[in-house]
Structure formats: C-alpha cells, structure tokens
Design a protein around this motif. Structure first.
Motif, short mmCIF file in Angstrom:
data_model
loop_
_atom_site.label_atom_id
_atom_site.label_comp_id
_atom_site.label_asym_id
_atom_site.label_seq_id
_atom_site.Cartn_x
_atom_site.Cartn_y
_atom_site.Cartn_z
N ILE A 5 -4.31 1.01 5.71
CA ILE A 5 -4.58 -0.24 4.99
C ILE A 5 -4.15 -0.64 3.87
CG2 ILE A 5 -6.25 -1.95 4.58
CD1 ILE A 5 -8.10 -1.04 6.71
N TYR A 6 -4.32 0.59 2.75
CA TYR A 6 -4.06 0.30 1.51
C TYR A 6 -2.79 1.36 0.92
CZ TYR A 6 -8.83 -1.46 2.17
OH TYR A 6 -10.11 -2.34 2.40
N GLY A 7 -2.38 1.88 1.50
CA GLY A 7 -1.45 2.90 1.07
C GLY A 7 -1.80 4.12 0.49
N LEU A 8 -1.02 4.75 -0.22
CA LEU A 8 -1.30 5.95 -1.12
C LEU A 8 -2.07 5.44 -2.32
CD1 LEU A 8 2.09 7.94 -0.85
CD2 LEU A 8 0.09 8.18 0.32
N PHE A 9 -2.65 6.37 -2.98
CA PHE A 9 -3.55 5.97 -4.19
C PHE A 9 -2.69 5.28 -5.04
CE2 PHE A 9 -6.20 6.63 -8.03
CZ PHE A 9 -7.33 6.46 -7.52
N GLN A 10 -1.48 5.68 -5.32
CA GLN A 10 -0.72 4.75 -6.30
C GLN A 10 -0.50 3.29 -6.09
OE1 GLN A 10 2.69 7.36 -4.91
NE2 GLN A 10 3.87 5.41 -4.96
#
Length: 326
Positions: free
Chosen positions: A20-25
C-alpha cells in the motif's frame, strides 16, 4: 530486534503493508543531514531535491542523517490475521499476487516452506478482538511465529487470529525470523521457551562479539542472508532459481509497490509496479554452493531475467539490502 530510522531510510526498509505505502523512503517527506563540511542541510521534494532523492540506498555515504519527517497512519489495538495454506508454486504466486493487489488487506506476507508449499497471511487493523481468537504471540513461552504459521500448513487448515499490534510488528523478533533455530536448535522446545524464552533473542552485537574466527568463516562460506526485490510477474521464476541455486527455506515473501520517479530504485517504465521481496536466511542445502560465486550468479540472473535496475537486485553475500519489519 529493532529497525532504526536511519537504516530504514539509507538502507531501505520494507514491511507487510508496503504493498500500500511502498518502501520506507516513499513515506518520507523530508530529511535533515549533517554533510562532510559540518553543515546541516534540510532536503525535500522541492528543497535540495537532488539530495532528497539520493539519500535512500546511499548507506550513509552522503552525510549523517539526524532527522526524518515521515507520514503516519492511525494505529489500532489489534491485527486480525488470516492464515491460508497454499500448495503448488503457480498457485502460491497467483494467490500472493491477488492478496497483494487487494488494498483492503492492510498487511500481506507469505512464508514459503518448500518449493510447493506456503502460508499466505493477510491482515487488517481493528480496535475489537474476539476473545476466543486472541493470540499474544509476543509472550516468551509462545511458539516461534514461523513455527506457529507452519502448523496451519501441516494441519492443512485456514485460521483467523487477533494479535496485539506491537506483537504483530515484532512477530519475527524472538526467533530472528528463523535464524535462531541454527544458533539454538532446541530454542522452540516448550520447556526451553517456558524457562529461558525471556532471554531471547540475543543481541546481534553480542553474537558477533562472541563469535570466533572459525565460526565467522563458516558463516561467510555456508550461510545466506539475502533479499531480492523482484517484479511480481517474475516471482515464480525467481523462486525457482532460489530453489535451484541455494535451496534455503523458509523464504520470506513481502510485497511492495514501486512508484516511478527519481532516485536509485524505481521501475524502468513510467508506471507503478508491484514487486515482491524474496528473503532467504539460513544454510544452503545445495551441494554446489560456493558463497560469492553462487550469490553473484543469482544476482545476475535476477538482473537479466527480471529486467530490473541493478540497484533493485542487491545480492551481495553476507549483507542484507533490506530491513524487514522486525
């Protein structure tokens, strides 16, 4: 085990809601760094933009990260987790992709125990739990989580549980995913868990400090800690290569979305794409394994067959390119 923000930013972080949100970056909106000349610099999408996009995956080479501004979402008390045993590699890849594409699933994770068997877990956050389905997996006497998940596979049964949110995020902490079974083979024994489970996991720094030269060389030559980021459409081929080249199980399967844009890690096209992190941690079971050569070969296959940017195929023996949600 904890994942410091600096490592998640500069080494890249991934967890089971990354579909949903992608990688931490991708949830970071600003960084503050101390550069080599001692100056403090703030960078965002609009301010010092080149530096902002260069920080992820830089591994600390650009400066000392002292602050990060990130997006957050409201937390709830429980994770309602559904376990689904799946058999057959093609079916595993199909069900995992379907679960990852469903944004109603707050969390998606797979544990693959053989080439043809896996358990796919999907979860949602909730403030209410059914009392008879609560499982406090973080208590020291509870079975290691990956063994608990495997019981659903052995019993060929689906299941639903409610896990405290914090304990869910630390579900792999006590057994360091499944690495602790090689360090303490009897660690999941009920008697050991009841009497000494509160002592695990040992600090990684302590393990390194007490590790002799012989043990260190054995780990370097006969042990794998690798993550590869593969387009979801090439998941079946990649798992087959993992099986042929290193044969390490369980495999950790974690989906994430990769949006187009600047920076070191992005899809080759201009469209957002769904990827999977395949994590292999343990002792290879193939006779022909040779640490550096085998891992470089696997990395080259990843880059050539999956046709993804070199940075997404980080596969260097003895290092982990991704920080899991531990």
């Amino acid at each position: 085990m904890t994942s410091p923000v600096g490592g998640l930013v500069m080494g890249t972080g991934i967890e089971s809601s990354s579909h949903i949100y992608g990688l931490f970056q991708h949830i970071c909106v600003a960084f503050e760094l101390v550069l080599a000349d001692g100056s403090l610099v703030r960078c965002t999408e609009e301010e010092n933009s080149d530096l902002f996009h260069a920080v992820p995956w830089s591994c600390g080479t650009l400066g000392f990260l002292v602050a990060a501004e990130i997006k957050i979402v409201p937390a709830k008390s429980w994770v309602k987790l559904h376990y689904e045993p799946v058999r057959g590699l093609e079916n595993i890849c199909k069900r995992f992709a379907e679960a990852s594409e469903n944004k109603q699933n707050t969390f998606v994770e797979g544990l693959q125990y053989t080439l043809d068997t896996a358990v796919i877990m999907t979860g949602t956050m909730t403030d209410h739990a059914e009392p008879d389905k609560i499982n406090r997996i973080g208590l020291h006497f509870q079975p290691w989580f990956f063994k608990h998940v495997e019981s659903h596979l052995k019993g060929d049964r689906t299941g639903v549980e409610y896990i405290p949110l914090r304990q869910y995020y630390h579900r792999h902490t006590r057994s360091i995913f499944w690495e602790l079974q090689d360090i303490i083979p009897f660690g999941n024994n009920p008697v050991f868990r009841w009497l000494f489970g509160w002592m695990v996991p040992p600090k990684i720094s302590l393990l390194k400090l007490t590790q002799g030269e012989t043990i260190r060389k054995l780990y370097e030559q006969h042990h794998v800690v690798q993550d590869m980021l593969i387009p979801m459409k090439h998941m079946q081929e990649a798992i087959t290569r993992f099986h042929q080249d290193i044969n390490v199980y369980p495999l950790w399967l974690c989906p994430f979305r990769l949006p187009p844009g600047r920076g070191m890690v992005h899809p080759k096209g201009q469209e957002e794409e769904l990827y999977v992190d395949i994590g292999a941690y343990g002792e290879p079971r193939v006779k022909h394994f040779e640490a550096k050569a085998s891992m470089r070969q696997l990395g080259e296959v990843c880059k050539r067959r999956a046709r993804v940017p070199d940075a997404v195929c980080r596969c260097v023996h003895g290092t982990r390119g991704i920080l899991g949600d531990v």
